[in-house]
Motif scaffolding. Structure first.
Motif, PDB file in Angstrom:
ATOM      1  N   LEU A   1       0.596  -0.726  -0.671  1.00 47.55           N
ATOM      2  CA  LEU A   1      -0.173  -0.229   0.409  1.00 47.55           C
ATOM      3  C   LEU A   1       1.445   0.737  -0.041  1.00 47.55           C
ATOM      4  O   LEU A   1       1.668   1.490   0.982  1.00 47.55           O
TER       5      LEU A   1
ATOM      6  N   HIS B   1       0.816   5.455  -0.028  1.00 48.06           N
ATOM      7  CA  HIS B   1       0.201   6.582   0.699  1.00 48.06           C
ATOM      8  C   HIS B   1       0.520   7.549  -0.507  1.00 48.06           C
ATOM      9  O   HIS B   1       1.305   7.811  -1.238  1.00 48.06           O
TER      10      HIS B   1
ATOM     11  N   SER C   1       3.080   6.462   5.700  1.00 45.98           N
ATOM     12  CA  SER C   1       2.199   5.722   5.858  1.00 45.98           C
ATOM     13  C   SER C   1       0.973   4.838   6.822  1.00 45.98           C
ATOM     14  O   SER C   1      -0.641   4.179   7.172  1.00 45.98           O
TER      15      SER C   1
ATOM     16  N   TRP D   1      -3.001   4.548   6.012  1.00 43.57           N
ATOM     17  CA  TRP D   1      -3.245   3.126   6.055  1.00 43.57           C
ATOM     18  C   TRP D   1      -4.017   2.390   6.978  1.00 43.57           C
ATOM     19  O   TRP D   1      -4.255   1.166   7.176  1.00 43.57           O
TER      20      TRP D   1
ATOM     21  N   THR E   1      -4.898  -1.008   6.651  1.00 47.19           N
ATOM     22  CA  THR E   1      -3.848  -2.394   6.810  1.00 47.19           C
ATOM     23  C   THR E   1      -4.205  -3.556   8.335  1.00 47.19           C
ATOM     24  O   THR E   1      -4.186  -5.016   7.998  1.00 47.19           O
TER      25      THR E   1
ATOM     26  N   THR F   1       1.388  -7.340   4.807  1.00 44.66           N
ATOM     27  CA  THR F   1       0.761  -5.979   4.149  1.00 44.66           C
ATOM     28  C   THR F   1       2.662  -5.299   4.551  1.00 44.66           C
ATOM     29  O   THR F   1       3.469  -5.820   5.218  1.00 44.66           O
TER      30      THR F   1
ATOM     31  N   THR G   1       3.842  -1.448   3.493  1.00 46.45           N
ATOM     32  CA  THR G   1       3.488   0.119   3.799  1.00 46.45           C
ATOM     33  C   THR G   1       5.020   1.173   3.623  1.00 46.45           C
ATOM     34  O   THR G   1       5.099   1.365   4.459  1.00 46.45           O
TER      35      THR G   1
ATOM     36  N   GLU H   1       7.407   4.056   3.146  1.00 49.28           N
ATOM     37  CA  GLU H   1       7.340   5.497   3.311  1.00 49.28           C
ATOM     38  C   GLU H   1       7.898   6.410   2.583  1.00 49.28           C
ATOM     39  O   GLU H   1       9.432   6.175   1.645  1.00 49.28           O
TER      40      GLU H   1
ATOM     41  N   SER I   1      -2.851   1.724  -3.783  1.00 47.32           N
ATOM     42  CA  SER I   1      -2.683   3.304  -4.150  1.00 47.32           C
ATOM     43  C   SER I   1      -3.722   4.522  -3.866  1.00 47.32           C
ATOM     44  O   SER I   1      -4.711   4.372  -4.284  1.00 47.32           O
TER      45      SER I   1
END
Length: 279
Positions: free
Chosen positions: A51, A53, A59, A62, A66, A76, A78, A80, A108
């Motif tokens: 995912l 950001h 992050s 999310w 998550t 997951t 994420t 940065e 996204s």
């Protein structure tokens, strides 16, 4: 005369022999034709959900999504973003993808769509794209060019630059963050996101995208119907351009689709996983 064993001494021995023989037989059946070398991904058939950001965020945006994905058994990641240049952010996500074995689904939000488009180029391990109010470029597109025919956000009139205006990183003025970024959230919820706000290097807005990787990969797009950062009509146009399956969140702000409506967006991600499952 040789003494005879009593039943008390013979019965346990017989039982032990029978149990041992039975155990050996069961083990032989269980292991027959089975390799004891387990492939690295044999423990799961689920892809990793990556995912990414957007601008003026980190992050933690999310977190609700998550948490629900992890509860449903998904791994997951994420990354940065630095928000200093498109090239650097693409490199950050590419590096994260390279460290993950197996299939991935790229998710996204906002500017994150610019990054995932570039980071996915040349890869064969991306099963699907899922977008939430995301910018999705083709090669040569920029944030500015994608929005050229649509209503610009009034938030751009409320930026605080860290240096020269329109040539340095900028924040959304905290006094206007709730109004434009997260108007469907409570003041307390918006304040949490506001506190996590990170500046976007404004040169990113005019940076054209390099080659993209979303062609020929299935995608899903959640349109935020009350978005005040990206014109919802622009979101629908980009979704149509990439051939995405579109889901409308009619009351969602720019970030509402991944916060207030996190459960619905998580369901969309999991639907994408099921729809692209390797058989």
């Amino acid at each position: 005369m040789q003494s005879q064993p009593t039943p008390e001494t013979t019965t346990p021995r017989r039982h032990r022999r029978r149990i041992a023989a039975l155990g050996a037989a069961v083990l032989a059946v269980l292991t027959a034709g089975v390799s004891l070398t387990v492939p690295a991904e044999a423990h799961t058939t689920k892809p990793t959900i990556v995912l990414v950001h957007g601008a003026w965020a980190d992050s933690t945006s999310w977190d609700k999504v998550t948490r629900q994905l992890k509860d449903d058994g998904y791994r997951t990641v994420t990354p940065e973003l630095g928000l200093t240049s498109v090239a650097e952010d693409v490199a950050i996500v590419s590096s994260a993808l390279n460290k993950i074995s197996g299939r991935k689904v790229l998710v996204s939000h906002s500017y994150g769509g610019i990054v995932t488009a570039g980071a996915s180029h040349g890869r064969t391990d991306i099963s699907a794209f899922v977008y939430a109010a995301a910018l999705v470029p083709d090669e040569g597109d920029s944030i500015a060019s994608l929005g050229a025919d649509f209503i610009p956000s009034e938030a751009f009139g409320h930026l605080i630059f860290t240096g020269e205006p329109f040539a340095s990183p900028a924040f959304i003025d905290p006094a206007f963050f709730h109004q434009y970024f997260a108007q469907d959230l409570s003041k307390r919820q918006a304040a949490v996101l506001n506190a996590a706000q990170r500046p976007l290097n404004f040169s990113i807005v005019g940076t054209p995208s390099g080659p993209v990787g979303w062609h020929n990969v299935p995608s899903w797009y959640a349109v935020s119907g009350q978005d005040r950062m990206i014109d919802p009509a622009e979101e629908r146009s980009m979704a149509a351009h990439v051939g995405a399956t579109v889901v409308e969140f009619p009351t969602a702000s720019h970030v509402g689709g991944i916060t207030r409506l996190a459960s619905r967006f998580t369901e969309l991600i999991e639907h994408a996983v099921r729809s692209t499952r390797v058989r």
